[in-house]
Design a protein around this motif. Structure first.
Motif, PDB file in Angstrom:
ATOM      1  N   SER A  62       0.818  -1.211   0.000  1.00 13.28           N
ATOM      2  CA  SER A  62       0.000   0.000   0.000  1.00 13.28           C
ATOM      3  C   SER A  62       0.858   1.270   0.000  1.00 13.28           C
ATOM      4  O   SER A  62       0.347   2.363  -0.206  1.00 13.28           O
ATOM      5  N   GLY A  63       2.173   1.104   0.221  1.00 12.00           N
ATOM      6  CA  GLY A  63       3.057   2.266   0.216  1.00 12.00           C
ATOM      7  C   GLY A  63       3.264   2.806  -1.191  1.00 12.00           C
ATOM      8  O   GLY A  63       3.347   2.052  -2.160  1.00 12.00           O
ATOM      9  N   GLU A  64       3.365   4.108  -1.312  1.00 16.86           N
ATOM     10  CA  GLU A  64       3.533   4.751  -2.611  1.00 16.86           C
ATOM     11  C   GLU A  64       4.878   4.360  -3.237  1.00 16.86           C
ATOM     12  O   GLU A  64       5.914   4.429  -2.582  1.00 16.86           O
ATOM     13  N   GLY A  65       4.835   3.905  -4.474  1.00 14.15           N
ATOM     14  CA  GLY A  65       6.052   3.587  -5.204  1.00 14.15           C
ATOM     15  C   GLY A  65       6.568   2.172  -4.998  1.00 14.15           C
ATOM     16  O   GLY A  65       7.587   1.798  -5.578  1.00 14.15           O
ATOM     17  N   ILE A  66       5.885   1.364  -4.189  1.00 12.97           N
ATOM     18  CA  ILE A  66       6.326  -0.014  -3.943  1.00 12.97           C
ATOM     19  C   ILE A  66       5.563  -0.946  -4.880  1.00 12.97           C
ATOM     20  O   ILE A  66       4.337  -1.033  -4.829  1.00 12.97           O
ATOM     21  N   ALA A  67       6.308  -1.638  -5.743  1.00 13.75           N
ATOM     22  CA  ALA A  67       5.685  -2.446  -6.798  1.00 13.75           C
ATOM     23  C   ALA A  67       5.541  -3.917  -6.433  1.00 13.75           C
ATOM     24  O   ALA A  67       4.706  -4.622  -6.994  1.00 13.75           O
ATOM     25  N   GLY A  68       6.361  -4.415  -5.528  1.00 14.43           N
ATOM     26  CA  GLY A  68       6.299  -5.829  -5.175  1.00 14.43           C
ATOM     27  C   GLY A  68       7.061  -6.115  -3.895  1.00 14.43           C
ATOM     28  O   GLY A  68       7.866  -5.294  -3.443  1.00 14.43           O
ATOM     29  N   VAL A  69       6.784  -7.269  -3.312  1.00 13.08           N
ATOM     30  CA  VAL A  69       7.478  -7.683  -2.086  1.00 13.08           C
ATOM     31  C   VAL A  69       7.923  -9.131  -2.237  1.00 13.08           C
ATOM     32  O   VAL A  69       7.311  -9.912  -2.966  1.00 13.08           O
ATOM     33  N   HIS A  70       8.990  -9.464  -1.525  1.00  9.81           N
ATOM     34  CA  HIS A  70       9.459 -10.844  -1.491  1.00  9.81           C
ATOM     35  C   HIS A  70      10.356 -11.026  -0.276  1.00  9.81           C
ATOM     36  O   HIS A  70      10.679 -10.076   0.425  1.00  9.81           O
ATOM     37  N   ASP A  71      10.764 -12.275  -0.052  1.00 16.31           N
ATOM     38  CA  ASP A  71      11.642 -12.623   1.075  1.00 16.31           C
ATOM     39  C   ASP A  71      11.104 -12.108   2.414  1.00 16.31           C
ATOM     40  O   ASP A  71      11.843 -11.579   3.244  1.00 16.31           O
ATOM     41  N   LEU A  72       9.797 -12.299   2.625  1.00 20.23           N
ATOM     42  CA  LEU A  72       9.198 -11.922   3.907  1.00 20.23           C
ATOM     43  C   LEU A  72       9.497 -13.012   4.933  1.00 20.23           C
ATOM     44  O   LEU A  72       9.172 -14.179   4.719  1.00 20.23           O
ATOM     45  N   ILE A  73      10.136 -12.624   6.034  1.00 17.21           N
ATOM     46  CA  ILE A  73      10.486 -13.560   7.102  1.00 17.21           C
ATOM     47  C   ILE A  73       9.937 -13.013   8.413  1.00 17.21           C
ATOM     48  O   ILE A  73      10.114 -11.832   8.730  1.00 17.21           O
ATOM     49  N   ARG A  83       6.093   2.077  10.074  1.00 21.62           N
ATOM     50  CA  ARG A  83       5.335   2.627  11.213  1.00 21.62           C
ATOM     51  C   ARG A  83       3.905   2.088  11.229  1.00 21.62           C
ATOM     52  O   ARG A  83       3.370   1.776  12.301  1.00 21.62           O
ATOM     53  N   ARG A  84       3.272   1.961  10.057  1.00 26.90           N
ATOM     54  CA  ARG A  84       1.893   1.440   9.995  1.00 26.90           C
ATOM     55  C   ARG A  84       1.830   0.008  10.493  1.00 26.90           C
ATOM     56  O   ARG A  84       0.929  -0.370  11.248  1.00 26.90           O
ATOM     57  N   ILE A  85       2.777  -0.811  10.058  1.00 32.08           N
ATOM     58  CA  ILE A  85       2.769  -2.222  10.453  1.00 32.08           C
ATOM     59  C   ILE A  85       2.971  -2.356  11.957  1.00 32.08           C
ATOM     60  O   ILE A  85       2.320  -3.168  12.620  1.00 32.08           O
ATOM     61  N   LEU A  86       3.866  -1.544  12.517  1.00 32.10           N
ATOM     62  CA  LEU A  86       4.083  -1.595  13.963  1.00 32.10           C
ATOM     63  C   LEU A  86       2.837  -1.158  14.718  1.00 32.10           C
ATOM     64  O   LEU A  86       2.455  -1.778  15.725  1.00 32.10           O
ATOM     65  N   LYS A  87       2.168  -0.118  14.238  1.00 35.78           N
ATOM     66  CA  LYS A  87       0.974   0.398  14.911  1.00 35.78           C
ATOM     67  C   LYS A  87      -0.216  -0.545  14.768  1.00 35.78           C
ATOM     68  O   LYS A  87      -0.911  -0.843  15.740  1.00 35.78           O
ATOM     69  N   ASP A  88      -0.450  -1.039  13.544  1.00 37.27           N
ATOM     70  CA  ASP A  88      -1.661  -1.841  13.277  1.00 37.27           C
ATOM     71  C   ASP A  88      -1.505  -3.310  13.653  1.00 37.27           C
ATOM     72  O   ASP A  88      -2.468  -3.944  14.084  1.00 37.27           O
ATOM     73  N   LEU A  89      -0.296  -3.867  13.485  1.00 40.55           N
ATOM     74  CA  LEU A  89      -0.091  -5.292  13.708  1.00 40.55           C
ATOM     75  C   LEU A  89       0.790  -5.597  14.911  1.00 40.55           C
ATOM     76  O   LEU A  89       0.897  -6.755  15.321  1.00 40.55           O
ATOM     77  N   GLY A  90       1.442  -4.565  15.468  1.00 38.12           N
ATOM     78  CA  GLY A  90       2.317  -4.777  16.623  1.00 38.12           C
ATOM     79  C   GLY A  90       3.581  -5.541  16.276  1.00 38.12           C
ATOM     80  O   GLY A  90       4.167  -6.192  17.138  1.00 38.12           O
ATOM     81  N   VAL A  91       4.010  -5.464  15.011  1.00 40.42           N
ATOM     82  CA  VAL A  91       5.187  -6.207  14.560  1.00 40.42           C
ATOM     83  C   VAL A  91       6.251  -5.220  14.065  1.00 40.42           C
ATOM     84  O   VAL A  91       6.036  -4.549  13.040  1.00 40.42           O
ATOM     85  N   PRO A  92       7.387  -5.107  14.751  1.00 36.66           N
ATOM     86  CA  PRO A  92       8.483  -4.307  14.203  1.00 36.66           C
ATOM     87  C   PRO A  92       9.002  -4.965  12.928  1.00 36.66           C
ATOM     88  O   PRO A  92       9.256  -6.162  12.906  1.00 36.66           O
ATOM     89  N   VAL A  93       9.141  -4.196  11.864  1.00 40.27           N
ATOM     90  CA  VAL A  93       9.546  -4.765  10.584  1.00 40.27           C
ATOM     91  C   VAL A  93      10.647  -3.915   9.954  1.00 40.27           C
ATOM     92  O   VAL A  93      10.637  -2.689  10.074  1.00 40.27           O
TER      93      VAL A  93
END
Length: 315
Positions: free
Chosen positions: A167-178, A213-223
Motif C-alpha cells: 500500500s506504500g507509494e512507489g512499492i511495486a512488489g514484495v518478497h523474502d518476507l520472514i 510505522r503502519r505495520i508496527l501500529k496496526d499489527l504490533g510487529v516491528p519490521v
C-alpha cells in the motif's frame, strides 16, 4: 510462573525478551499431562488384573459433579483467554482442565454402572481415559515443540504485512518476507520491497518508513523493509524476464523469481533470485537450476545466468 517470566523486559543476555518462556511452561504442562496418563494407565491395568469393589456415596457424587462444573468453567475460560491473547500455556491449561472433566465423568459413569447394573467398568474406562489424556498431551507437546524449534509463521499475518507494504507509494512488489517468533506478542519481521530504480529514492525511503510505522501500529510487529531498486520500464528487461519466467514455470510451477536485472557488459548476464520451496533438498535444487540454465541458453544463446537460490519461507 511461566507467564511472569515471559512478561519480563529484555535484558543484555536476552535482547529479544523472554516470551519463549511461555512455550517452555506449556511444554512442562504437557509433560505433567503425560505423567497423569501413564499413572492412570498403570492403576487401571492393576485394577483390570485384580478388580476392586467400587464404593459409591452421595457426598462423593455431589463433589464429583461440582468439580465437573468447575473444571468445565476453567476449560472455557482458559481456552477463550488463551485464544484472545495467543497464549500457548493457557491453551495447555484448558486442555488439562478438559482432561480432568473426562476423568471425573468416567468415574461418575463407572459408579453409575456399578450401582445400577453391578458392572465393574472402572478399569476399562480408566484405560480408555488414559489413552485420551495421552493423546491430548501429545497434541500440546507437538504444537509447543514446533513453536520452540521455529515453525511456519501465521499465513494471515504474512498477508497483512504484504498488503501494508504494497500500500506504500512507489512499492511495486514484495518478497523474502520472514517473520521471527520470540513468544506471544513478540514477533519481528523483515521483507524486501521492489521499487522503480528511476524513482526519487528520498520519497521511496519516506514511503518505506511510513509502511514500517503502519505495520508496527496496526499489527504490533516491528519490521525492517529492504529496498530493491529495479528497472521497471525497460522493454528489453521485461521481455527477458518474461522468457525466464516461462522457462521456470515449465521446470517447476512452484518456483518464482525476483530482483531480475540485465547486464550486457561483455556479454548478456541475467541476474535474479530464484525462490524455491524451503523443504526442497539441495540436490533437487541443483538439478532444477541446471535445467533452467540449459533452457535459457537455448532461448538466448550466449547468455549467462547469475542466480541466487532462496528458500521460500511463506506458507
Amino acid at each position: 510462573i511461566g507467564m511472569r517470566v515471559a512478561a519480563r523486559r529484555p535484558d543484555r543476555e536476552h535482547p529479544f525478551g523472554h516470551g519463549r518462556a511461555e512455550y517452555v511452561s506449556a511444554l512442562v504442562v504437557a509433560m505433567m499431562i503425560f505423567l497423569v496418563a501413564v499413572e492412570l494407565l498403570k492403576e487401571s491395568i492393576k485394577k483390570l488384573v485384580a478388580p476392586e469393589t467400587v464404593v459409591v456415596s452421595t457426598p462423593m457424587l455431589l463433589v464429583l459433579g461440582a468439580s465437573i462444573l468447575v473444571k468445565l468453567g476453567m476449560f472455557a475460560f482458559n481456552r477463550a483467554l488463551g485464544r484472545r491473547i495467543d497464549s500457548s500455556v493457557l491453551t495447555a491449561a484448558a486442555s488439562d482442565s478438559l482432561n480432568d472433566v473426562v476423568v471425573t465423568s468416567a468415574i461418575v459413569l463407572s459408579a453409575f454402572f456399578a450401582t445400577r447394573y453391578g458392572w465393574n467398568v472402572d478399569a476399562p474406562a480408566g484405560i480408555l481415559v488414559s489413552l485420551f489424556i495421552f493423546y491430548g498431551g501429545v497434541k500440546i507437546a507437538r504444537e509447543v515443540v514446533t513453536l520452540l524449534i521455529g515453525g511456519r509463521p501465521d499465513p494471515e499475518l504474512m498477508k497483512k504485512i504484504e498488503r501494508e507494504v504494497l500500500s506504500g507509494e512507489g512499492i511495486a512488489g514484495v518478497h523474502d518476507l520472514i517473520v521471527h517468533d520470540y513468544g506471544p506478542g513478540r514477533r519481528m519481521a523483515s521483507v524486501h520491497a521492489e521499487v522503480d530504480a528511476a524513482a526519487d529514492m528520498v520519497k521511496i525511503h519516506e514511503s518505506i518508513d511510513a509502511a514500517e510505522r503502519r505495520i508496527l501500529k496496526d499489527l504490533g510487529v516491528p519490521v525492517v523493509i529492504h529496498m530493491d531498486p529495479l528497472p521497471m520500464d525497460c522493454d528489453r528487461t521485461n521481455a527477458l524476464r518474461a522468457k525466464v519466467e516461462e522457462i521456470i514455470s515449465t521446470v517447476n510451477p512452484r518456483f518464482s523469481i525476483h530482483d531480475f536485472r540485465v547486464v550486457e557488459d561483455g556479454g548478456l548476464k541475467l541476474i535474479f533470485d530464484l525462490a524455491v520451496p524451503g523443504e526442497m533438498p539441495e540436490d533437487e535444487r541443483a538439478a532444477a537450476l541446471k535445467k533452467i540454465e540449459a533452457a535459457a541458453e537455448a532461448v538466448e544463446p550466449g547468455c549467462k545466468l547469475v542466480v541466487q537460490v532462496d528458500s521460500e519461507y511463506a506458507p
